[in-house]
Enzyme design. Structure first.
Site, PDB file in Angstrom:
ATOM      1  N   PHE A 112      -9.215 -33.456  34.533  1.00  0.00           N
ATOM      2  CA  PHE A 112      -7.924 -33.067  33.948  1.00  0.00           C
ATOM      3  C   PHE A 112      -8.042 -32.517  32.531  1.00  0.00           C
ATOM      4  O   PHE A 112      -7.129 -31.869  32.040  1.00  0.00           O
ATOM      5  CB  PHE A 112      -6.947 -34.253  33.984  1.00  0.00           C
ATOM      6  CG  PHE A 112      -6.928 -35.098  32.744  1.00  0.00           C
ATOM      7  CD1 PHE A 112      -7.818 -36.142  32.582  1.00  0.00           C
ATOM      8  CD2 PHE A 112      -6.004 -34.857  31.739  1.00  0.00           C
ATOM      9  CE1 PHE A 112      -7.798 -36.929  31.432  1.00  0.00           C
ATOM     10  CE2 PHE A 112      -5.970 -35.645  30.596  1.00  0.00           C
ATOM     11  CZ  PHE A 112      -6.874 -36.675  30.438  1.00  0.00           C
ATOM     12  N   LYS A 113      -9.175 -32.735  31.880  1.00  0.00           N
ATOM     13  CA  LYS A 113      -9.344 -32.227  30.515  1.00  0.00           C
ATOM     14  C   LYS A 113      -9.164 -30.711  30.442  1.00  0.00           C
ATOM     15  O   LYS A 113      -8.800 -30.182  29.398  1.00  0.00           O
ATOM     16  CB  LYS A 113     -10.722 -32.607  29.975  1.00  0.00           C
ATOM     17  CG  LYS A 113     -11.053 -34.084  29.986  1.00  0.00           C
ATOM     18  CD  LYS A 113     -10.170 -34.883  29.045  1.00  0.00           C
ATOM     19  CE  LYS A 113     -10.709 -36.270  28.727  1.00  0.00           C
ATOM     20  NZ  LYS A 113     -10.734 -37.207  29.876  1.00  0.00           N
TER      21      LYS A 113
END
Ligand SMILES: *Cc1c(COP(=O)(O)O)cnc(C)c1O
Length: 496
Positions: A112-113
């Protein structure tokens, strides 16, 4: 919209100024002075818009000193193919009528970064231009595994920038390590640190407060910035997907306008879930934000007792991106919950660094419990959650997402709260194939690349393209240093 420091002792600044700086000069974190509001009609209108339009709209509310057209262009570039392999960018997977998974890992590094780090380099470059900054920026990252690769990928070959990543040598998965040490680009560096994530993060904080280093850098027309979630430019793109998930639930008929939902978030540094809290403050109908911890459960204890205590054993777990005892972004929540009392926040943070613990007043604890709940998940329970979902629903999740799923089930059982819930899914299961194979009762290998194939066979699912490409990459970075050697490693990188 202006921003202030959580320690309260600085002048108000614009979004461009705070993004260019990263950390506030008084040691605090930058926060918006107020929250822009969204009405039910605004949310309904956004439901008909694709992800990039939602992103441009929400970011525009906070970054009102930026050119709106430019933000639209950034969103279009950041959230599209080939970087993102899914047309919905952050799709919802419906498990049953009341449980959905928000898949945030369809970007270039499969975690998700990417949602923030595909955007941050663009925001940082624009912020530097707007503030008249002509020096080169060196972005320093302490990573528990996923931020490092996402920052390398986001900043690679961006003019006027360099990026150096420090990762705990024994604290990341094989695939994560291979992803980082094989990174391409002319402006990137990767260094292993002998220690855990907290040691690595402490080393990076020491670099930021090293005056001699600062003047050395200045002389070379260079300055330091951060891509960790202490930077406001990383948080603001994360607010978007909470709103987007709600819009998708609405558009799909899973909820009615105004209906509240829960989000359950696998948490480490408290950046992701904090963005959810900001969405709630903007008027998004959220009932509870459930903060899920693995065995490193200082946050779960904090929500139970009002005491934050990092004096506890540090465990290396199968969800390494949550192996954190000091959650930096909690400071931003304390600021809001104390009625924006910078003095009080400074007191807590001083106690944290001198005694390793602090306690908040009972009234503040109660206030926090109105929005937040916490829970923890053991290693065995993590494995069971992966196996159960795969067996019962033919749905494969990674170890971090499994922690959140289990904590949601416990929360439901404990409270009877059956509100429609979204589990925030933070990584592709292929990023943690060793643990996921183990959970499925399959054979593992000591070669990360071989395990990608094994998991693909076991699950019948294709390996995400960016991870499949690792097979043809070779390592470029081999350096390993002690925590005290990190400053020298940086000087060397900048000279090199
Ligand atoms: C970074 C990360 C987390 C923790 O997110 P925070 O914002 O640090 O709370 C959870 N899961 C994965 C896969 C991550 O990479």
């Amino acid at each position: 919209m202006l921003y202030q420091s959580t320690r309260g002792s600085m002048e108000r600044q614009t979004a461009a100024q705070v993004i260019a700086q990263g950390l506030a000069g008084d040691g605090g974190l930058f926060v918006p002075e107020s929250f822009p509001m969204m009405s039910e009609d605004d949310i309904i209108a956004l439901s008909g818009v694709p992800y990039m339009g939602r992103a441009a709209y929400v970011m525009g509310l906070y970054l009102d000193d930026f050119n709106a057209k430019e933000l639209g262009r950034f969103a279009g570039e950041a959230y599209s193919e080939p970087g993102f392999s899914h047309k919905d960018i952050a799709p919802l997977h419906r498990l049953d009528g009341k449980t959905h998974f928000l898949e945030l890992w369809h970007g270039p590094t499969s975690a998700f970064k990417d949602m923030a780090l595909q955007m941050l380099p663009r925001l940082l470059a624009a912020s530097m231009r707007m503030t008249g900054e002509t020096r080169e920026v060196c972005v320093i990252v302490a990573t528990s595994g996923d931020t490092g690769k996402a920052a390398l990928e986001g900043f690679r070959d961006v003019p006027g920038t360099k990026v150096l990543v420090f990762y705990p040598r024994d604290g990341v998965s094989d695939v994560q390590k291979l992803q980082m040490v094989s990174q391409e680009g002319g402006n990137v560096g990767v260094v292993a640190v002998e220690g855990n994530f907290d040691d690595t993060q402490t080393g990076v904080k020491a670099i930021f407060s090293d005056e001699r280093l600062r003047s050395e850098l200045s002389a070379r027309s260079c300055f330091l910035s951060s891509a960790n979630s202490i930077n406001w430019g990383r948080l603001v793109p994360q607010i978007v997907y909470y709103i987007s998930a709600y819009c998708d639930l609405l558009a799909g008929g899973a909820i009615k306008p105004g209906e509240k939902v829960n989000f359950c978030v696998p948490t480490g540094n408290f950046g992701n879930i904090l963005a959810g809290y900001y969405a709630e403050r903007m008027g998004l109908p959220i009932n509870k934000l459930i903060c899920a911890s693995n065995r490193n459960d200082s946050l779960a204890s904090f929500f139970e007792t009002g005491v934050y205590d990092k004096n506890r054993p540090f465990y290396t777990t199968s969800s390494p991106s949550m192996d954190i005892l000091i959650s930096s972004n909690l400071e931003r929540l304390l600021f809001e919950m104390s009625g924006k009392d910078g003095k009080a926040v400074s007191g807590y943070m001083d106690a944290l660094s001198s005694k390793g613990r602090y306690e908040i007043p009972a009234a503040m604890s109660r206030e926090i419990s109105r929005v937040f709940a916490g829970g923890r998940c053991s290693e065995d329970e993590t494995m069971e959650a992966i196996a159960d979902l795969h067996r019962g629903h033919d749905y494969l999740i990674d170890t971090h997402t499994a922690v959140a799923y289990k904590v949601l089930l416990d929360y439901r059982a404990g409270t009877g709260d059956e509100t429609t819930s979204v589990v925030v899914s933070t990584a592709s299961p292929f990023k943690f194939c060793g643990s996921v194979l183990e959970a499925l009762g399959r054979q593992v290998s000591d070669d990360g690349v071989v395990m990608l194939d094994l998991l693909s066979e076991a699950s019948g699912q294709p390996i995400p393209a960016p991870l499949a490409a690792l097979k043809d990459k070779s390592p470029r970075f081999f350096e390993s240093v002690a925590q005290e050697g990190m400053t020298d490693a940086l000087s060397c990188f900048l000279r090199g």
